[in-house]
Write an enzyme that holds these catalytic residues in place. Structure first.
Site, mmCIF file in Angstrom:
data_model
loop_
_atom_site.group_PDB
_atom_site.id
_atom_site.type_symbol
_atom_site.label_atom_id
_atom_site.label_comp_id
_atom_site.label_asym_id
_atom_site.label_seq_id
_atom_site.Cartn_x
_atom_site.Cartn_y
_atom_site.Cartn_z
ATOM 1 N N LYS A 80 0.850 -1.206 0.000
ATOM 2 C CA LYS A 80 0.000 0.000 0.000
ATOM 3 C C LYS A 80 0.882 1.251 0.000
ATOM 4 O O LYS A 80 1.871 1.327 0.746
ATOM 5 C CB LYS A 80 -0.914 -0.025 1.236
ATOM 6 C CG LYS A 80 -2.017 1.026 1.208
ATOM 7 C CD LYS A 80 -2.962 0.838 2.398
ATOM 8 C CE LYS A 80 -4.081 1.859 2.398
ATOM 9 N NZ LYS A 80 -4.980 1.721 3.563
ATOM 10 N N SER A 155 -9.922 1.930 2.348
ATOM 11 C CA SER A 155 -9.034 2.679 1.478
ATOM 12 C C SER A 155 -8.038 1.814 0.712
ATOM 13 O O SER A 155 -7.476 2.258 -0.281
ATOM 14 C CB SER A 155 -8.264 3.719 2.291
ATOM 15 O OG SER A 155 -7.423 3.074 3.244
ATOM 16 N N SER A 179 -10.087 -0.465 6.535
ATOM 17 C CA SER A 179 -9.459 -0.390 5.211
ATOM 18 C C SER A 179 -8.710 -1.635 4.752
ATOM 19 O O SER A 179 -8.301 -1.711 3.596
ATOM 20 C CB SER A 179 -8.515 0.806 5.144
ATOM 21 O OG SER A 179 -9.269 1.979 5.073
HETATM 22 N N1 GLN Z 1 -13.329 3.827 5.423
HETATM 23 C C1 GLN Z 1 -12.839 4.293 6.690
HETATM 24 C C2 GLN Z 1 -12.602 5.777 6.623
HETATM 25 O O1 GLN Z 1 -12.838 6.334 5.617
HETATM 26 C C3 GLN Z 1 -11.639 3.532 7.069
HETATM 27 C C4 GLN Z 1 -10.345 4.137 6.712
HETATM 28 C C5 GLN Z 1 -9.173 3.294 7.050
HETATM 29 O O2 GLN Z 1 -9.297 2.248 7.673
HETATM 30 N N2 GLN Z 1 -8.002 3.781 6.679
HETATM 31 O O3 GLN Z 1 -12.196 6.372 7.552
#
Ligand code: GLN
Length: 497
Positions: A80, A155, A179
């Protein structure tokens, strides 16, 4: 497509150590696959062809010289783009860091390199890890290999998509509110958010420091465990790193025996608002767990109804502080510095040009929640809910060994469908957020396709802190039973790219 790219990491590891294939051949097969399909998928932001082949040839030379190498040596991985990589761009999906080439490696990256794992490149993500669809990437969305018109989750959509598209058998993600797990669920792959402090965050660009955790992603429970053991363990460079032995996750993934275990179904996660096919597959998987000898009980965690609201105060508060350093002066992009403007003007122009809408939205929300007069009403209340969530978990784990729920309320939605509705996007994390608030480990693994759309559904398993091995034990037992029932791993039923 080369047969090599369809093999999982454990199979590749066996072939490599038997000398039946070289690390360079394995790496080249995956690079070819990327060339073939990534135009359509866009899982990768940068592909490091030269670096990957070089790392692979080092592994081959070591093996030829009879040196002992790690069990995953020569196996390729997608990383990532939130983890610092020396000499390789690290954009965090943002224009703000578009041209940043870190001078150092994150601890996780160092451990991957030491284990001989071949980093193919950096995977796409929502900007600064804010989102559930990868549509907030400043460099364009990633497409779900099951259906190119759909999102791969977020994400870390690039990491999940590269696994499902057979571009890499291993990937690294980060999970602040889901994410790793939500992308795993909607792509039919496996992902684990380890216990907070279980994996060093040194060199990971921070989103919300009290919630962020790096974790392993793969196509099987065992592969995920093998990667987990490579990256986990104490690191003095991260003040929140736990100085204790890593839970025996590989042994647990090989065991997969849940006879006599108590498994709790969380009443608050999985009812109204969840797609019918998601609920159906979940209920069927619960029956399988029972048939494998586990005792299933329903558990109530009432505070979970408020977890999402608390998260969307705590996360913006922390990120508004963490992202303050991107001011056009000290880090990253600088816009409008032509000598005629004040420092404030340069800061403001840089941020307007460097940050996307979602990032700006969260910085504003967080700044508001922390401001004098509102701090107690918003941030303070959210912290109280956080305590209640931890207490509900503690109570639940005094009765059961693990908790389960669907990972996400729906299967992969269409690209563009929720982009104009932040609240709808946030609701994707309804089931994944509680473990982040409490610092606990969670896994998502595929449990079938929803009958209404033939798209993957994930089950989430949650465990007490530092009991990450329980996730792998339960996950392995369920995976084995499901694959036997399907006759093949779930990705084999993907029409494919
Ligand atoms: N979808 C969640 C957010 O937008 C999780 C983000 C993450 O885990 N980095 O905050």
């Amino acid at each position: 497509m080369s047969e090599l790219v369809r093999k999982d990491a454990s199979e590749l590891s066996a072939l490599l150590s038997a000398g039946e294939v070289s690390a360079v051949e394995v790496t080249q097969a995956h690079l070819d696959r990327i060339t073939q399909v990534d135009g359509a998928i866009h899982a990768f932001l940068h592909i490091d062809t030269e670096g990957a082949l070089q790392a692979a040839s080092v592994v081959d030379s070591k093996r030829a010289a009879g040196e002992t190498v790690g069990s995953l040596a020569g196996v390729p991985l997608g990383l990532k783009d939130i983890l610092a990589t020396k000499g390789l761009p690290t954009t965090v999906g943002s224009k703000m860091l578009e041209n940043w080439i870190p001078p150092y490696d994150a601890t996780v990256v160092t451990r991957l390199r030491e284990a001989g794992i071949v980093i193919l490149g950096k995977t796409n993500m929502d900007e600064f890890a804010m989102g559930s669809s990868t549509e907030h990437s400043a460099f364009g969305p990633t497409h779900n290999p099951w259906d190119l018109e759909r999102i791969p989750g977020g994400s870390g959509g690039g990491s999940s998509a590269c696994l499902a598209a057979f571009e890499a058998p291993l990937a690294i993600g980060t999970d602040t509110g889901g994410s790793i797990r939500q992308p795993a669920a909607v792509t039919g792959t496996v992902g684990v958010k380890p216990t907070y402090g279980g994996v060093s965050r040194y060199g990971a660009v921070a989103l919300a420091s009290s919630l962020d955790q790096i974790g392993p992603c793969a196509r099987t429970v065992l592969d995920t465990a093998l990667l987990h053991e490579v990256i986990a363990g104490f690191d003095p460079m991260d003040q929140t790193s736990i100085n204790a032995p890593v839970p025996a996750v590989v042994a647990a993934a090989k065991r997969g025996d849940i006879k006599g275990m108590k498994i709790g179904v969380v009443r608050e996660l999985g009812g109204e608002g969840y797609q019918a096919g998601v609920r159906q597959r979940f209920d069927e998987a619960v029956v399988i767990l029972e048939s494998l000898g586990a005792e299933i009980v329903e558990v109530s965690c009432p505070s979970f109804d408020y977890a999402l609201a608390a998260y969307y105060l705590i996360l913006p508060s922390e990120c508004s502080s963490n992202l303050a350093k991107f001011d056009g002066i000290r880090f990253g992009l600088r816009v409008g510095d032509d000598g005629s403007r004040s420092v404030e003007q340069v800061m403001s122009q840089t941020r307007a040009a460097g940050f996307g809408d979602e990032v700006i939205r969260r910085i504003m929300l967080g700044t508001y929640a922390l401001s004098a007069g509102y701090y107690d009403a918003y941030y303070g209340q959210a912290q109280k809910i956080r305590t209640l969530v931890a207490q509900d978990f503690a109570k639940a784990f005094s009765q059961v060994d693990v908790l389960i729920s669907p990972t996400a309320p729906t299967t992969a939605f269409k690209i563009g469908e929720k982009l104009d509705d932040p609240m709808a996007m946030y609701l994707n994390d309804i089931a994944t957020i509680p473990v982040n608030l409490a610092g606990l480990p969670g896994m998502s693994l595929p449990i079938g396709l929803a009958p209404e759309d033939n798209l993957p559904v994930g089950m989430q398993i949650m465990a007490p802190a530092m009991a990450d091995d329980r996730l792998y034990n339960v996950g392995a037992a369920l995976e084995r039973a499901l694959v036997a029932q399907w006759g093949a791993p779930i990705l084999n039923s993907m029409a494919g790219v």
